[in-house]
Design a protein around this motif. Structure first.
Motif, PDB file in Angstrom:
ATOM      1  N   PRO A 304       0.840  -1.202   0.000  1.00  0.00           N
ATOM      2  CA  PRO A 304       0.000   0.000   0.000  1.00  0.00           C
ATOM      3  C   PRO A 304       0.872   1.248   0.000  1.00  0.00           C
ATOM      4  N   PRO A 305       0.407   2.318  -0.638  1.00  0.00           N
ATOM      5  CA  PRO A 305      -0.951   2.545  -1.145  1.00  0.00           C
ATOM      6  C   PRO A 305      -1.196   1.993  -2.543  1.00  0.00           C
ATOM      7  N   LEU A 306      -0.246   1.231  -3.096  1.00  0.00           N
ATOM      8  CA  LEU A 306      -0.474   0.648  -4.415  1.00  0.00           C
ATOM      9  C   LEU A 306      -1.445  -0.516  -4.311  1.00  0.00           C
ATOM     10  N   ALA A 307      -2.159  -0.740  -5.405  1.00  0.00           N
ATOM     11  CA  ALA A 307      -3.067  -1.872  -5.530  1.00  0.00           C
ATOM     12  C   ALA A 307      -2.984  -2.348  -6.969  1.00  0.00           C
ATOM     13  N   THR A 308      -3.747  -3.379  -7.284  1.00  0.00           N
ATOM     14  CA  THR A 308      -3.840  -3.847  -8.666  1.00  0.00           C
ATOM     15  C   THR A 308      -5.305  -3.947  -9.056  1.00  0.00           C
ATOM     16  N   THR A 309      -5.522  -4.177 -10.333  1.00  0.00           N
ATOM     17  CA  THR A 309      -6.899  -4.264 -10.839  1.00  0.00           C
ATOM     18  C   THR A 309      -7.405  -5.707 -10.856  1.00  0.00           C
ATOM     19  N   THR A 310      -6.893  -6.552  -9.955  1.00  0.00           N
ATOM     20  CA  THR A 310      -7.403  -7.925  -9.907  1.00  0.00           C
ATOM     21  C   THR A 310      -8.900  -8.001  -9.590  1.00  0.00           C
ATOM     22  N   PRO A 311      -9.526  -7.052  -8.871  1.00  0.00           N
ATOM     23  CA  PRO A 311     -10.991  -7.129  -8.753  1.00  0.00           C
ATOM     24  C   PRO A 311     -11.699  -7.062 -10.110  1.00  0.00           C
ATOM     25  N   VAL A 312     -11.173  -6.255 -11.027  1.00  0.00           N
ATOM     26  CA  VAL A 312     -11.742  -6.219 -12.378  1.00  0.00           C
ATOM     27  C   VAL A 312     -11.509  -7.555 -13.067  1.00  0.00           C
ATOM     28  N   LEU A 313     -10.320  -8.116 -12.899  1.00  0.00           N
ATOM     29  CA  LEU A 313     -10.016  -9.430 -13.473  1.00  0.00           C
ATOM     30  C   LEU A 313     -11.012 -10.485 -12.988  1.00  0.00           C
ATOM     31  N   ARG A 314     -11.248 -10.517 -11.689  1.00  0.00           N
ATOM     32  CA  ARG A 314     -12.170 -11.519 -11.148  1.00  0.00           C
ATOM     33  C   ARG A 314     -13.583 -11.330 -11.694  1.00  0.00           C
ATOM     34  N   GLU A 315     -14.038 -10.091 -11.771  1.00  0.00           N
ATOM     35  CA  GLU A 315     -15.379  -9.834 -12.272  1.00  0.00           C
ATOM     36  C   GLU A 315     -15.473 -10.203 -13.750  1.00  0.00           C
ATOM     37  N   ALA A 316     -14.432  -9.928 -14.507  1.00  0.00           N
ATOM     38  CA  ALA A 316     -14.443 -10.278 -15.925  1.00  0.00           C
ATOM     39  C   ALA A 316     -14.466 -11.794 -16.113  1.00  0.00           C
ATOM     40  N   LEU A 317     -13.649 -12.520 -15.359  1.00  0.00           N
ATOM     41  CA  LEU A 317     -13.657 -13.981 -15.483  1.00  0.00           C
ATOM     42  C   LEU A 317     -15.008 -14.564 -15.095  1.00  0.00           C
ATOM     43  N   LYS A 318     -15.651 -13.962 -14.102  1.00  0.00           N
ATOM     44  CA  LYS A 318     -16.991 -14.420 -13.728  1.00  0.00           C
ATOM     45  C   LYS A 318     -17.956 -14.295 -14.906  1.00  0.00           C
ATOM     46  N   GLU A 319     -17.874 -13.168 -15.622  1.00  0.00           N
ATOM     47  CA  GLU A 319     -18.740 -12.969 -16.780  1.00  0.00           C
ATOM     48  C   GLU A 319     -18.360 -13.895 -17.928  1.00  0.00           C
ATOM     49  N   LEU A 320     -17.075 -14.141 -18.092  1.00  0.00           N
ATOM     50  CA  LEU A 320     -16.587 -14.920 -19.224  1.00  0.00           C
ATOM     51  C   LEU A 320     -16.773 -16.422 -19.037  1.00  0.00           C
ATOM     52  N   ALA A 321     -16.572 -16.909 -17.823  1.00  0.00           N
ATOM     53  CA  ALA A 321     -16.538 -18.353 -17.615  1.00  0.00           C
ATOM     54  C   ALA A 321     -17.476 -18.839 -16.522  1.00  0.00           C
ATOM     55  N   GLY A 322     -18.215 -17.936 -15.898  1.00  0.00           N
ATOM     56  CA  GLY A 322     -19.064 -18.339 -14.782  1.00  0.00           C
ATOM     57  C   GLY A 322     -20.478 -18.712 -15.162  1.00  0.00           C
ATOM     58  N   ARG A 365      -5.716 -20.205 -12.540  1.00  0.00           N
ATOM     59  CA  ARG A 365      -6.425 -21.479 -12.467  1.00  0.00           C
ATOM     60  C   ARG A 365      -7.368 -21.506 -11.271  1.00  0.00           C
ATOM     61  N   THR A 366      -6.914 -20.979 -10.143  1.00  0.00           N
ATOM     62  CA  THR A 366      -7.757 -20.945  -8.951  1.00  0.00           C
ATOM     63  C   THR A 366      -8.984 -20.072  -9.168  1.00  0.00           C
ATOM     64  N   GLN A 367      -8.810 -18.915  -9.835  1.00  0.00           N
ATOM     65  CA  GLN A 367      -9.970 -18.055 -10.116  1.00  0.00           C
ATOM     66  C   GLN A 367     -10.997 -18.796 -10.951  1.00  0.00           C
ATOM     67  N   LEU A 368     -10.545 -19.543 -11.945  1.00  0.00           N
ATOM     68  CA  LEU A 368     -11.474 -20.282 -12.800  1.00  0.00           C
ATOM     69  C   LEU A 368     -12.111 -21.444 -12.037  1.00  0.00           C
ATOM     70  N   ARG A 369     -11.338 -22.100 -11.198  1.00  0.00           N
ATOM     71  CA  ARG A 369     -11.908 -23.199 -10.410  1.00  0.00           C
ATOM     72  C   ARG A 369     -12.976 -22.665  -9.458  1.00  0.00           C
ATOM     73  N   ASP A 370     -12.783 -21.491  -8.922  1.00  0.00           N
ATOM     74  CA  ASP A 370     -13.784 -20.916  -8.031  1.00  0.00           C
ATOM     75  C   ASP A 370     -15.105 -20.655  -8.760  1.00  0.00           C
ATOM     76  N   LEU A 371     -15.066 -20.609 -10.080  1.00  0.00           N
ATOM     77  CA  LEU A 371     -16.257 -20.403 -10.906  1.00  0.00           C
ATOM     78  C   LEU A 371     -16.876 -21.739 -11.344  1.00  0.00           C
ATOM     79  N   GLY A 372     -16.322 -22.834 -10.864  1.00  0.00           N
ATOM     80  CA  GLY A 372     -16.873 -24.140 -11.200  1.00  0.00           C
ATOM     81  C   GLY A 372     -16.168 -24.822 -12.345  1.00  0.00           C
ATOM     82  N   VAL A 373     -15.100 -24.207 -12.861  1.00  0.00           N
ATOM     83  CA  VAL A 373     -14.307 -24.851 -13.908  1.00  0.00           C
ATOM     84  C   VAL A 373     -13.404 -25.883 -13.250  1.00  0.00           C
ATOM     85  N   THR A 374     -13.272 -27.055 -13.862  1.00  0.00           N
ATOM     86  CA  THR A 374     -12.512 -28.151 -13.254  1.00  0.00           C
ATOM     87  C   THR A 374     -11.307 -28.503 -14.110  1.00  0.00           C
ATOM     88  N   ALA A 375     -10.371 -29.219 -13.506  1.00  0.00           N
ATOM     89  CA  ALA A 375      -9.153 -29.654 -14.220  1.00  0.00           C
ATOM     90  C   ALA A 375      -9.497 -30.778 -15.187  1.00  0.00           C
TER      91      ALA A 375
END
Length: 375
Positions: A304-322, A365-375
């Motif tokens: 901090p005070p730096l951050a990253t845009t991973t919240p946008v990444l997670r929301e986008a993956l949810k829309e793309l693969a969820g 891979r973990t983000q996608l697995r959290d959306l129900g995508v499996t190995a």
């Protein structure tokens, strides 16, 4: 690596090799043993996907001669590596001391860009695994925004028609489908979803579409759900996703150590403020918060005070693969900036770089697995 969506669709997840500097075939193959095999072993998989970057000179050689293409495929297969996508954005010299605006040349008004991209499609047709549904090649979003005029737009439109014809010829000759994905990027003719629709919706969308870079989407301060809805309404398919994150800060002063001479780091705030590089943003005292086109490791939060845009990444993956059906099946981790990170964050050895990339892939891979995508 291959993942399974709940619909039964195979999702391909790999990493982009434009993080490595080699621009000849022997150098590219050497990368496999230095980086790709250790990454695959660290992840515990039988197969690792690579989003290969092939600079224009080696692409010309490979496209002209089936012998080197066959060698490249053998070398990949022997190491448990596969390729379904190529990065065709940088033309060459991506690791020169200063790249900046040079990465946007040649652009889509030129025959050189067309030839390079068709060469990549021909190469990829021979590299694709036998059971892969299709291949993808990502490319720049037409051109840098200046200069750009009606004459250049007409030239680019003709090149895209020629590209679609070239892709059809590749399919006819090989039986393999390869699509080309235009990657919206800050500062370019196509930066936003709206610009993508305006400039590309009249193209052959059976063969041409969008490469959605999630760091670029965040830097444009676009909401993933709205952006994807607009692309669907505009008839633009998402051919490829680059799983990436940008650096962000409410206090711009904390970003000074990220200013560096090799790459362009376009800077945007949510109020429409824009600068084409970090140095310019500092000189103009652009109001914060800032999101900066500086791809940062997905798995490591900065101090901090730096951050990253991973919240946008997670929301986008949810829309793309969820959802019940995936909106895209090619996912490429593309953090090409490891070598220019602030010194305290920069890997010092090839082993450390391989470990960092593996950790990024595990994060994705973990983000996608959290959306129900499996190995």
């Amino acid at each position: 690596m291959r993942l399974r969506h709940r619909s039964g669709t195979t999702l391909h997840l790999g990493y982009c090799t434009n993080v490595h500097p080699a621009e000849d075939l022997d150098g590219i193959i050497a990368q496999f043993d230095t980086y790709a095999v250790p990454i695959r072993e660290r992840l515990g998989g039988d197969v690792l996907g690579l989003g290969l970057w092939l600079a224009a000179p080696v692409a010309e050689v490979l496209a002209a001669d089936p012998g080197p293409r066959a060698r490249l495929r053998r070398e990949l297969t022997a190491r448990g590596l596969e390729v379904v996508t190529l990065n065709g954005f940088p033309y060459r010299s991506f690791h020169d001391p200063v790249v900046k605006h040079a990465v946007y040349h040649p652009d889509w008004t030129s025959g050189e860009r067309l030839s390079y991209t068709v060469h990549l499609a021909r190469i990829l047709a021979d590299l694709l695994p036998d059971d892969a549904a299709r291949g993808s090649v990502s490319t720049l979003p037409l051109a840098w925004r200046e200069p750009w005029n009606a004459t250049m737009a007409d030239q680019a439109a003709r090149r895209l028609d020629q590209l679609a014809a070239g892709l059809a010829a590749v399919e006819s000759a090989t039986g393999r489908v390869v699509r080309v994905a235009f990657e919206p990027e800050p500062g370019c003719v196509v930066e936003t979803t709206g610009q993508a629709i305006a400039h590309l919706a009249r193209a052959d969308t059976g063969r041409l579409g969008i490469c959605l870079d999630l760091a670029h989407l965040a830097c444009a301060w676009e909401e993933p759900a709205a952006a994807l809805k607009a692309l669907r309404a505009g008839g633009l398919p998402i051919v490829k996703v680059q799983v990436s994150a940008a650096v962000e800060s409410a206090d711009p002063r904390a970003l000074r150590e990220y200013a560096e001479p090799r790459f362009l780091h376009q800077t945007r705030n949510p109020h429409g403020g824009a600068a084409d590089d970090l140095d310019e943003a500092f000189a103009r005292d652009l109001p914060g918060p800032w999101r900066v086109h500086y791809h940062v490791p997905l798995h490591a939060d900065p101090a901090p005070p730096l951050a990253t845009t991973t919240p946008v990444l997670r929301e986008a993956l949810k829309e793309l693969a969820g959802g019940p059906e995936p909106l895209c099946d090619h996912y490429d981790v593309e953090t090409y900036t490891w070598g220019v990170l602030p010194p305290a964050l920069r890997p010092q050895t090839p082993r450390q770089l391989a470990e960092g990339i593996a950790d990024e892939l595990d994060f994705a891979r973990t983000q996608l697995r959290d959306l129900g995508v499996t190995a």
